[in-house]
Scaffold this motif. Structure first.
Motif, PDB file in Angstrom:
ATOM      1  N   THR A  53       0.821  -1.220   0.000  1.00 20.99           N
ATOM      2  CA  THR A  53       0.000   0.000   0.000  1.00 20.99           C
ATOM      3  C   THR A  53       0.852   1.266   0.000  1.00 20.99           C
ATOM      4  O   THR A  53       0.332   2.361   0.151  1.00 20.99           O
ATOM      5  CB  THR A  53      -0.942   0.004   1.216  1.00 20.99           C
ATOM      6  OG1 THR A  53      -0.162  -0.078   2.413  1.00 20.99           O
ATOM      7  CG2 THR A  53      -1.910  -1.164   1.158  1.00 20.99           C
ATOM      8  N   GLY A  54       2.183   1.094  -0.128  1.00 20.95           N
ATOM      9  CA  GLY A  54       3.060   2.254  -0.220  1.00 20.95           C
ATOM     10  C   GLY A  54       3.515   2.836   1.099  1.00 20.95           C
ATOM     11  O   GLY A  54       4.168   3.878   1.143  1.00 20.95           O
ATOM     12  N   GLN A  55       3.209   2.142   2.211  1.00 20.55           N
ATOM     13  CA  GLN A  55       3.602   2.641   3.527  1.00 20.55           C
ATOM     14  C   GLN A  55       5.010   2.155   3.880  1.00 20.55           C
ATOM     15  O   GLN A  55       5.388   1.026   3.557  1.00 20.55           O
ATOM     16  CB  GLN A  55       2.618   2.167   4.594  1.00 20.55           C
ATOM     17  CG  GLN A  55       1.189   2.632   4.364  1.00 20.55           C
ATOM     18  CD  GLN A  55       0.279   2.152   5.468  1.00 20.55           C
ATOM     19  OE1 GLN A  55       0.176   2.771   6.520  1.00 20.55           O
ATOM     20  NE2 GLN A  55      -0.382   1.025   5.245  1.00 20.55           N
ATOM     21  N   LYS A  56       5.758   3.013   4.542  1.00 23.74           N
ATOM     22  CA  LYS A  56       7.139   2.698   4.891  1.00 23.74           C
ATOM     23  C   LYS A  56       7.191   1.938   6.216  1.00 23.74           C
ATOM     24  O   LYS A  56       6.487   2.276   7.168  1.00 23.74           O
ATOM     25  CB  LYS A  56       7.945   3.996   4.995  1.00 23.74           C
ATOM     26  CG  LYS A  56       9.389   3.877   4.579  1.00 23.74           C
ATOM     27  CD  LYS A  56      10.034   5.255   4.484  1.00 23.74           C
ATOM     28  CE  LYS A  56      11.478   5.167   4.022  1.00 23.74           C
ATOM     29  NZ  LYS A  56      12.124   6.491   3.978  1.00 23.74           N
ATOM     30  N   MET A  57       8.061   0.927   6.275  1.00 23.33           N
ATOM     31  CA  MET A  57       8.317   0.212   7.521  1.00 23.33           C
ATOM     32  C   MET A  57       9.804  -0.103   7.574  1.00 23.33           C
ATOM     33  O   MET A  57      10.526   0.099   6.592  1.00 23.33           O
ATOM     34  CB  MET A  57       7.462  -1.051   7.628  1.00 23.33           C
ATOM     35  CG  MET A  57       7.713  -2.088   6.566  1.00 23.33           C
ATOM     36  SD  MET A  57       6.665  -3.566   6.770  1.00 23.33           S
ATOM     37  CE  MET A  57       7.377  -4.294   8.255  1.00 23.33           C
TER      38      MET A  57
END
Length: 198
Positions: A53-57
């Motif tokens: 979903t394009g979220q950074k981790m």
């Protein structure tokens, strides 16, 4: 558990603010316990990815001088604490062991930079205990709140009847958040709970 770092290790200066969290030595195996754990160490390796979903981790490896542990920082926490994550940064991580992992791996719930904890350690939380409040039930309620908010701020108890001040041990330092303060004020009254920057 405290006192597990090598002499002269960069984390030695943080022992007082680490103590309330009772961090697990990184040489120990996290796999046998499902409860929440705290780990303190220096970030040795760090990588970030983006989810579908394009979220950074982030994935990081930390050491305390005697052992190492991998830590997974999911997107929700990364948004809040990603700025704390740089190579060689001293951090404290609270989370749960990853049961699917063969090695030592923690799924992070919260992250503290140890320098930030050290700055907060210059504050003091004063709790005034009136003669009416000096009973087992009230003191147990106070203790429960203190133990629910481990952090860097030392706690001083002033017993009004005896005119006696007692500083609690490093294991009883608190994270003096608004919620922590308000819970103590509910038990002791707002006039009896004072946070001071020394």
């Amino acid at each position: 558990m405290t006192g597990f770092y090598l002499s002269g290790h960069p984390l030695s200066q943080y022992q007082k603010v680490i103590a309330p969290f009772q961090p697990v030595p990184l040489a120990e195996n996290l796999g046998g316990d499902r409860g929440t754990k705290a780990l303190a160490g220096i970030i040795e390796q760090l990588s970030t990815i983006r989810t579908k979903t394009g979220q950074k981790m982030a994935f990081l490896s930390m050491t305390d001088g005697e052992g190492a542990c991998d830590v997974v920082v999911f997107p929700d926490l990364y948004r809040k604490a990603g700025s704390l994550l740089t190579l060689q940064s001293p951090i404290l991580v609270v989370g749960v062991p990853d049961k699917k992992s063969q090695g030592n791996k923690l799924l992070a719930n919260s992250i503290f930079h140890l320098d930030d904890l050290l700055k907060d350690a210059s504050k003091n939380l004063y709790l005034k205990i009136s003669p009416e409040q000096d009973n087992h039930q009230i003191l147990q309620q106070v203790k429960k709140v203190i133990n629910s908010y481990p952090g860097p701020v030392p706690v001083q108890l002033f017993y009004e009847k005896e005119k006696k001040m007692i500083q609690l041990s490093d294991e009883n330092r608190v994270n003096a958040t608004e919620r922590c303060i308000s819970q103590l004020q509910f038990i002791l009254s707002s006039e009896h709970v004072v946070l001071k920057a020394e």
